[in-house]
Design an enzyme around this catalytic site. Structure first.
Site, short mmCIF file in Angstrom:
data_model
loop_
_atom_site.label_atom_id
_atom_site.label_comp_id
_atom_site.label_asym_id
_atom_site.label_seq_id
_atom_site.Cartn_x
_atom_site.Cartn_y
_atom_site.Cartn_z
N CYS A 63 -31.10 11.17 62.52
CA CYS A 63 -31.04 10.23 63.66
C CYS A 63 -30.71 10.93 64.97
O CYS A 63 -29.74 11.69 65.05
CB CYS A 63 -30.00 9.16 63.35
SG CYS A 63 -29.84 7.94 64.66
N ASN A 70 -39.34 8.73 62.17
CA ASN A 70 -39.83 9.18 63.46
C ASN A 70 -39.30 10.58 63.67
O ASN A 70 -38.08 10.78 63.65
CB ASN A 70 -39.28 8.27 64.57
CG ASN A 70 -40.10 7.02 64.70
OD1 ASN A 70 -41.29 7.06 64.95
ND2 ASN A 70 -39.45 5.88 64.50
N SER A 111 -28.78 0.06 56.11
CA SER A 111 -29.58 1.29 56.10
C SER A 111 -29.24 2.05 54.82
O SER A 111 -28.18 2.65 54.71
CB SER A 111 -29.24 2.14 57.32
OG SER A 111 -29.58 1.41 58.48
N LEU A 112 -30.14 1.98 53.84
CA LEU A 112 -29.84 2.56 52.53
C LEU A 112 -30.40 3.99 52.42
O LEU A 112 -29.68 4.93 52.15
CB LEU A 112 -30.43 1.64 51.45
CG LEU A 112 -30.00 1.86 50.02
CD1 LEU A 112 -28.49 1.78 49.86
CD2 LEU A 112 -30.68 0.84 49.09
N HIS A 113 -31.68 4.13 52.61
CA HIS A 113 -32.36 5.44 52.71
C HIS A 113 -32.33 6.34 51.47
O HIS A 113 -32.92 7.42 51.50
CB HIS A 113 -31.84 6.25 53.91
CG HIS A 113 -31.86 5.51 55.22
ND1 HIS A 113 -32.80 4.57 55.55
CD2 HIS A 113 -31.02 5.57 56.30
CE1 HIS A 113 -32.55 4.10 56.75
NE2 HIS A 113 -31.49 4.67 57.23
N SER A 132 -27.55 -4.34 61.92
CA SER A 132 -27.86 -3.23 61.03
C SER A 132 -26.67 -2.28 60.93
O SER A 132 -26.07 -1.90 61.94
CB SER A 132 -29.08 -2.49 61.59
OG SER A 132 -29.46 -1.45 60.74
N GLY A 187 -25.89 3.42 68.09
CA GLY A 187 -24.51 3.06 67.71
C GLY A 187 -24.42 2.29 66.42
O GLY A 187 -25.42 1.82 65.87
N GLU A 188 -23.19 2.18 65.94
CA GLU A 188 -22.92 1.50 64.68
C GLU A 188 -22.10 0.23 64.99
O GLU A 188 -20.94 0.34 65.42
CB GLU A 188 -22.16 2.46 63.74
CG GLU A 188 -21.50 1.83 62.56
CD GLU A 188 -22.42 1.01 61.65
OE1 GLU A 188 -23.55 1.44 61.36
OE2 GLU A 188 -22.00 -0.10 61.26
N GLU A 217 -30.19 2.83 75.28
CA GLU A 217 -31.58 2.39 75.19
C GLU A 217 -31.68 0.99 74.60
O GLU A 217 -30.87 0.61 73.76
CB GLU A 217 -32.36 3.32 74.25
CG GLU A 217 -32.53 4.69 74.79
CD GLU A 217 -33.07 5.64 73.73
OE1 GLU A 217 -33.90 5.23 72.90
OE2 GLU A 217 -32.65 6.80 73.75
N CYS A 264 -25.66 10.54 60.75
CA CYS A 264 -26.84 10.51 59.88
C CYS A 264 -27.77 11.65 60.29
O CYS A 264 -28.05 11.83 61.48
CB CYS A 264 -27.56 9.17 59.98
SG CYS A 264 -26.53 7.79 59.44
N CYS A 270 -35.34 5.15 68.26
CA CYS A 270 -33.99 5.05 68.78
C CYS A 270 -33.31 6.38 69.12
O CYS A 270 -33.32 7.32 68.35
CB CYS A 270 -33.21 4.31 67.72
SG CYS A 270 -31.49 4.47 67.76
N CYS A 288 -34.12 -5.17 70.84
CA CYS A 288 -33.26 -4.27 70.07
C CYS A 288 -32.20 -3.72 71.02
O CYS A 288 -32.54 -3.14 72.05
CB CYS A 288 -34.11 -3.13 69.50
SG CYS A 288 -33.15 -1.86 68.66
N1 SAH Z 1 -25.99 2.25 62.93
C1 SAH Z 1 -26.86 1.24 62.46
C2 SAH Z 1 -27.89 0.77 63.46
C3 SAH Z 1 -28.61 1.79 64.29
S1 SAH Z 1 -29.90 2.74 63.58
C4 SAH Z 1 -27.53 1.65 61.18
O1 SAH Z 1 -27.32 2.79 60.75
O2 SAH Z 1 -28.18 0.83 60.56
C5 SAH Z 1 -31.22 1.63 63.24
C6 SAH Z 1 -32.10 2.09 62.10
O3 SAH Z 1 -32.93 3.20 62.48
C7 SAH Z 1 -31.32 2.54 60.89
O4 SAH Z 1 -31.89 2.06 59.72
C8 SAH Z 1 -31.47 4.05 60.99
O5 SAH Z 1 -31.22 4.66 59.77
C9 SAH Z 1 -32.89 4.18 61.47
N2 SAH Z 1 -33.24 5.49 62.02
C10 SAH Z 1 -32.45 6.36 62.67
N3 SAH Z 1 -33.12 7.47 63.01
C11 SAH Z 1 -34.39 7.30 62.59
C12 SAH Z 1 -35.57 8.10 62.65
N4 SAH Z 1 -35.57 9.30 63.23
N5 SAH Z 1 -36.69 7.58 62.10
C13 SAH Z 1 -36.70 6.37 61.53
N6 SAH Z 1 -35.63 5.57 61.45
C14 SAH Z 1 -34.46 6.04 61.96
#
Ligand code: SAH
Length: 355
Positions: A126, A300, A221-223, A198, A166-167, A99, A123, A343, A112
């Protein structure tokens, strides 16, 4: 190895820099340098071999016999009526799907991109990682998403975020090659300062990128602000904990002079309370050498995943708390909310439709 994915014995020429293409054209086809430059320029516009009108047809034929170049095919295009966001589902030459999203911001249009088909980072919130990683993308396949979108929309593209499926640091060489290609002035010429990479926090990748001489924005991506919470939603944290991660971010800042930004996905009841905001502010103020920016994203919701996104009011309160404690933060606007632009979800639902 790389070339195999495109075709068994044809060269993947869209993954080449102009210099590499010039040398390929000279060694394989005994053609002068300017032919390589012409072909390079055509490919960056998304022209097919047939459309390369200033290249003699005999050469085009020879080229198509030893080289392959195909843009990702648009399988689905969803356009938001609200804000002009366009979400694409692309098919690659072996049928894998990824995507990409075209977004309109005040400061310019941004694309993007995805760098892998699927993801193996695991994660828990995700959608991209639910079915694991299928394969890495080639530089040409990442660049191809941008070229295809530029061609499809007819719009100027000013920025890129590597925040799709992807990462990037799990496909490091291709990601870096893509950054060099997409920023090439003879190609799309997108300024490195307008590109964000990212990561979920692969520390060696951050340190390596710091030394590439590419002034892109690193987005982490800290979270979560403590290891226990972070490890419970992001397996990578068991390998590289928060203090090691922030140390790598400081290293990135020292080497590049670029301020790091953090993504923080707000998950109801998991990481979105006032105490979490306080702990995050404390962490970043004590742990980061430079000021940084926190992008707050309301989760999301994904139907396969049990987490719930924070309500808008709660997200705003979290944001205000951070700001009041001296940490710059904004709640990310939800672009394309009418087209499910989050995503990984389109790829997932498309694969289910077929099962
Ligand atoms: N692998 C990389 C880039 C892809 S994800 C990373 O982890 O940063 C891009 C961003 O979307 C990341 O910050 C990820 O944590 C976030 N993300 C993934 N799933 C999500 C969701 N369901 N809702 C909101 N953000 C999400």
């Amino acid at each position: 190895m790389e070339q195999k994915l495109v075709s068994r014995n044809k060269a993947d020429i869209l993954s080449m820099t102009e210099e590499e293409l010039v040398s390929f054209v000279s060694s394989e086809l005994s053609e002068p340098a300017y032919r390589g430059a012409q072909i390079y320029s055509w490919m960056q516009k998304g022209a097919s071999f047939d459309e390369m009108t200033n290249i003699p047809s005999s050469l085009r034929k020879e080229l198509s016999e030893c080289a392959e170049y195909r843009l990702p095919r648009i399988v689905k295009r969803l356009s938001s009526k609200l804000d002009g966001t366009v979400k694409y589902l692309f098919e690659l030459s072996d049928g894998e799907r990824v995507e990409s999203v075209f977004m309109k911001y005040e400061h310019g249009n941004t694309v993007c991109v995805s760098c892998q088909a699927g993801c193996r980072m695991g994660c828990r919130f995700c959608a991209s990682t639910l079915k694991g990683k299928r394969r890495d993308l080639l530089p040409s396949e990442i660049l191809g998403q941008v070229i295809a979108i530029k061609r499809d929309t007819g719009e100027r593209i000013g920025g890129i975020v590597m925040m799709g499926i992807g990462e990037p640091f799990d496909n490091y060489d291709a990601a870096v090659k893509f950054l060099r290609l997409v920023s090439d002035e003879k190609g799309l010429g997108i300024g490195l300062r307008h590109i964000s990479v990212s990561t979920c926090g692969i520390v060696p990748g951050i340190k390596r990128l710091a030394k590439e001489g590419l002034p892109v924005t690193l987005s982490v991506s800290l979270h979560a602000s403590d290891d226990e919470t972070r490890s419970s939603i992001m397996p990578i944290n068991k390998k590289y904990g928060i203090s090691e991660l922030l140390e790598a971010c400081n290293y990135y800042f020292d080497k590049t002079g670029r301020r790091v930004s953090f993504e923080y996905t707000l998950i109801a009841g998991k990481n979105d309370g006032a105490a979490d905001a306080e702990s995050l502010a404390k962490l970043l103020k004590s742990g980061m050498k430079s000021t940084c920016h926190v992008n707050l994203i309301r989760l999301n919701e994904v139907k396969e995943i049990s987490f719930t996104g924070s309500a808008a009011a709660r997200a705003n309160a979290f944001c205000e708390k951070l700001n009041s404690l001296g940490v710059k933060a904004t709640v990310r606007r939800r672009l394309g909310s009418d087209i499910n632009a989050s995503c990984g979800q389109l790829r997932l639902s498309a694969s289910e439709d077929e099962n």
